[in-house]
Design a protein around this motif. Structure first.
Motif, PDB file in Angstrom:
ATOM      1  N   GLU A  74      13.246 -18.834 -15.319  1.00 36.41           N
ATOM      2  CA  GLU A  74      13.848 -18.618 -16.343  1.00 36.41           C
ATOM      3  C   GLU A  74      12.880 -17.864 -17.131  1.00 36.41           C
ATOM      4  O   GLU A  74      11.588 -18.395 -17.457  1.00 36.41           O
ATOM      5  N   PRO A  75      13.169 -17.090 -18.089  1.00 36.26           N
ATOM      6  CA  PRO A  75      12.160 -16.473 -19.269  1.00 36.26           C
ATOM      7  C   PRO A  75      11.915 -17.638 -20.338  1.00 36.26           C
ATOM      8  O   PRO A  75      12.590 -18.515 -20.110  1.00 36.26           O
ATOM      9  N   LEU A  78      21.754 -16.562 -23.385  1.00 36.97           N
ATOM     10  CA  LEU A  78      21.275 -17.813 -23.404  1.00 36.97           C
ATOM     11  C   LEU A  78      20.918 -18.143 -22.030  1.00 36.97           C
ATOM     12  O   LEU A  78      21.067 -17.287 -21.176  1.00 36.97           O
ATOM     13  N   PRO A  79      19.928 -19.260 -21.690  1.00 38.80           N
ATOM     14  CA  PRO A  79      19.682 -19.400 -20.429  1.00 38.80           C
ATOM     15  C   PRO A  79      20.530 -19.914 -19.538  1.00 38.80           C
ATOM     16  O   PRO A  79      21.759 -20.176 -19.899  1.00 38.80           O
ATOM     17  N   ALA A  80      20.374 -20.057 -18.404  1.00 42.58           N
ATOM     18  CA  ALA A  80      21.133 -20.258 -17.239  1.00 42.58           C
ATOM     19  C   ALA A  80      21.733 -21.672 -17.412  1.00 42.58           C
ATOM     20  O   ALA A  80      20.795 -22.562 -17.629  1.00 42.58           O
ATOM     21  N   GLU A  81      22.868 -22.022 -17.234  1.00 43.38           N
ATOM     22  CA  GLU A  81      23.423 -23.352 -17.456  1.00 43.38           C
ATOM     23  C   GLU A  81      22.976 -24.090 -16.047  1.00 43.38           C
ATOM     24  O   GLU A  81      22.717 -25.440 -16.069  1.00 43.38           O
ATOM     25  N   HIS A 124       4.817 -13.413 -22.950  1.00 46.70           N
ATOM     26  CA  HIS A 124       5.923 -14.446 -22.082  1.00 46.70           C
ATOM     27  C   HIS A 124       6.841 -13.419 -21.272  1.00 46.70           C
ATOM     28  O   HIS A 124       6.904 -14.072 -19.949  1.00 46.70           O
ATOM     29  N   SER A 125       7.023 -12.192 -21.354  1.00 54.19           N
ATOM     30  CA  SER A 125       7.954 -11.333 -20.590  1.00 54.19           C
ATOM     31  C   SER A 125       6.805 -11.248 -19.081  1.00 54.19           C
ATOM     32  O   SER A 125       7.429 -11.318 -18.068  1.00 54.19           O
ATOM     33  N   ASP A 126       5.497 -10.764 -19.343  1.00 52.97           N
ATOM     34  CA  ASP A 126       4.690 -10.778 -18.277  1.00 52.97           C
ATOM     35  C   ASP A 126       4.673 -11.976 -17.324  1.00 52.97           C
ATOM     36  O   ASP A 126       4.441 -12.074 -16.063  1.00 52.97           O
TER      37      ASP A 126
END
Length: 253
Positions: free
Chosen positions: A73-74, A62-65, A97-99
């Motif tokens: 963030e990715p 999960l993304p950072a809160e 998206h990773s690039d």
């Protein structure tokens, strides 16, 4: 989710090392460890992100809160599109998206630690010398190397024999044979010229004469033996080698 921010790279070399580590981890997720990555991206779960770490590891989480997060963030929600697309198209989308995320993290560090114009340019050039994750995942990097090699060969007036086409098994499994006499030294030089820009389908790094390589008989991508956990001794007993990605595609219904 700390995004691997246990330390802060402060020089161009340190930021590039951080970039390479994160990139290697994400390439693993999308190639040699794609089966595990696919299973973790369950569309029934909440918004998930693919993280790469400087230690060359990856994680789906999960993304950072915290807002704003300590690092960029990715892409969010990569799992939702998994079952609505062809697998190769979905992996390509995640790769793109990773690039973008890797570049944003690298230049975040650059901005945070005051890189000047020369530093930013040097960092970009170092990054740009590596194939993108998208190019590695789709095989585009390999095609570009082939085209470049073909142009070089056509423009050269020097006629060459094809010394490496000795046998299928030798071509596939003996990339790291060391020369013993002068004749073998000549063969190795031509082999390095032919394969010097070949890229590993797992880590995306270049060919080196002192490393063992193996070629997938299905997708025809080359891999470092260490990246796909194949030793020269084990390779001798493999009649048809299939890389992890091709093996997973065959196994998945």
């Amino acid at each position: 989710m700390d995004g691997g921010a246990q330390y802060n790279p402060r020089t161009v070399e340190e930021v590039f090392r951080d970039f390479k580590g994160r990139r290697a981890g994400m390439i693993k997720a999308l190639t040699t460890e794609v089966e595990e990555f696919y299973q973790q991206c369950d569309p029934e779960k909440e918004n998930l992100c693919l993280y790469g770490f400087p230690s060359e590891q990856w994680e789906v989480n999960l993304p950072a809160e915290e807002v704003p997060p300590e690092l960029p963030e990715p892409a969010l929600g990569i799992n939702f599109a998994r079952d609505g697309m062809q697998e190769k198209d979905w992996l390509s989308l995640v790769a793109v998206h990773s690039d973008a995320w890797l570049l944003s993290v690298a230049f975040y560090f650059g901005a945070r630690f005051g890189f000047d114009k020369a530093d930013r340019k040097r960092l970009f050039n170092m990054i740009n010398d590596l194939p993108t994750i998208f190019e590695v995942v789709t095989g585009t990097a390999k095609k570009q190397v082939k085209e470049k090699s073909s142009i070089t060969n056509n423009s050269s007036s020097k006629s060459k024999s094809n010394p490496k086409k000795v046998s299928e098994s030798q071509t596939k499994f003996t990339k790291a044979v060391q020369p013993k006499e002068e004749e073998e030294e000549g063969l190795e030089e031509e082999d390095e010229e032919e394969h010097g820009e070949t890229l590993c389908g797992a880590c995306g790094e270049n060919y080196a004469s002192d490393e063992f390589w193996i070629c997938c008989d299905i997708c025809e991508k080359w891999f470092h033996g260490k990246c796909v956990k194949i030793t020269p001794a084990r390779a001798e007993h493999i009649k048809q080698y299939k890389c992890p990605s091709c093996s997973n595609k065959r196994a998945r219904p």
